[in-house]
Design a protein around this motif. Structure first.
Motif, PDB file in Angstrom:
ATOM      1  N   UNK A  77       0.825  -1.210   0.000  1.00 17.42           N
ATOM      2  CA  UNK A  77       0.000   0.000   0.000  1.00 17.42           C
ATOM      3  C   UNK A  77       0.859   1.259   0.000  1.00 17.42           C
ATOM      4  N   UNK A  78       2.018   1.184   0.638  1.00 15.66           N
ATOM      5  CA  UNK A  78       2.929   2.326   0.730  1.00 15.66           C
ATOM      6  C   UNK A  78       3.902   2.403  -0.448  1.00 15.66           C
ATOM      7  N   UNK A  79       3.832   1.432  -1.360  1.00 16.78           N
ATOM      8  CA  UNK A  79       4.707   1.439  -2.526  1.00 16.78           C
ATOM      9  C   UNK A  79       6.123   0.984  -2.248  1.00 16.78           C
ATOM     10  N   UNK A  80       6.317   0.166  -1.214  1.00 13.07           N
ATOM     11  CA  UNK A  80       7.648  -0.302  -0.836  1.00 13.07           C
ATOM     12  C   UNK A  80       7.944  -1.671  -1.420  1.00 13.07           C
ATOM     13  N   UNK A  81       9.216  -1.972  -1.572  1.00 15.99           N
ATOM     14  CA  UNK A  81       9.669  -3.302  -1.950  1.00 15.99           C
ATOM     15  C   UNK A  81      10.421  -3.903  -0.781  1.00 15.99           C
ATOM     16  N   UNK A  82      10.520  -5.254  -0.761  1.00 17.83           N
ATOM     17  CA  UNK A  82      11.283  -5.881   0.310  1.00 17.83           C
ATOM     18  C   UNK A  82      10.741  -7.231   0.702  1.00 17.83           C
ATOM     19  N   UNK A  83      10.854  -7.544   2.009  1.00 17.90           N
ATOM     20  CA  UNK A  83      10.442  -8.858   2.494  1.00 17.90           C
ATOM     21  C   UNK A  83      10.144  -8.814   3.984  1.00 17.90           C
ATOM     22  N   UNK A  84       9.402  -9.830   4.420  1.00 19.48           N
ATOM     23  CA  UNK A  84       9.147 -10.068   5.840  1.00 19.48           C
ATOM     24  C   UNK A  84       9.455 -11.538   6.081  1.00 19.48           C
ATOM     25  N   UNK A  85      10.374 -11.826   6.996  1.00 23.74           N
ATOM     26  CA  UNK A  85      10.866 -13.186   7.200  1.00 23.74           C
ATOM     27  C   UNK A  85      10.820 -13.575   8.667  1.00 23.74           C
ATOM     28  N   UNK A  86      10.367 -14.820   8.923  1.00 19.94           N
ATOM     29  CA  UNK A  86      10.455 -15.368  10.275  1.00 19.94           C
ATOM     30  C   UNK A  86      11.904 -15.685  10.597  1.00 19.94           C
ATOM     31  N   UNK A  87      12.338 -15.365  11.806  1.00 16.55           N
ATOM     32  CA  UNK A  87      13.668 -15.733  12.281  1.00 16.55           C
ATOM     33  C   UNK A  87      13.527 -16.866  13.289  1.00 16.55           C
ATOM     34  N   UNK A  88      14.573 -17.655  13.452  1.00 14.42           N
ATOM     35  CA  UNK A  88      14.499 -18.821  14.338  1.00 14.42           C
ATOM     36  C   UNK A  88      14.281 -18.446  15.800  1.00 14.42           C
ATOM     37  N   UNK A  89      14.617 -17.222  16.186  1.00 14.62           N
ATOM     38  CA  UNK A  89      14.440 -16.803  17.582  1.00 14.62           C
ATOM     39  C   UNK A  89      13.040 -16.255  17.875  1.00 14.62           C
ATOM     40  N   UNK A  90      12.124 -16.338  16.893  1.00 13.81           N
ATOM     41  CA  UNK A  90      10.749 -15.905  17.103  1.00 13.81           C
ATOM     42  C   UNK A  90      10.443 -14.498  16.621  1.00 13.81           C
TER      43      UNK A  90
END
Length: 92
Positions: free
Chosen positions: A30-43
């Motif tokens: 919605x904000x026009x951003x690129x990138x990612x969201x990733x789970x990390x092993x520490x939660x």
């Protein structure tokens, strides 16, 4: 023109298994951003977003805003120059 930046945010709390990454992806697009969201092993969830500084700041405010899925107890951030080359916004 708004300066382009790269935001890396580490979100802690109950943020895995609650639709948090999907929510981040929706807000980022919605904000026009690129990138990612990733789970990390520490939660935690790591959010990488590139685009105009104002849009990245808005995303950071949303991450801290209390209306996220789950429960955010803290957000650490790092700002850097954009690396570019990112396309879309993905969940990992």
């Amino acid at each position: 023109m708004d300066e382009r930046v790269r935001l890396t945010a580490w979100v802690r709390g109950r943020v895995q298994g609650v639709g948090f990454r999907w929510w981040v992806r929706s807000r980022a697009l919605e904000l026009g951003l690129t990138g990612s969201a990733s789970n990390l092993v520490d939660g935690r969830v790591e959010v990488i977003a590139e685009g105009p500084r104002k849009a990245c700041e808005e995303l950071l405010d949303l991450l801290r805003g209390g209306s996220t899925p789950g429960r955010v107890t803290g957000v650490a951030e790092r700002w850097a120059e954009p690396r570019d080359g990112l396309q879309g916004f993905i969940e990992r």
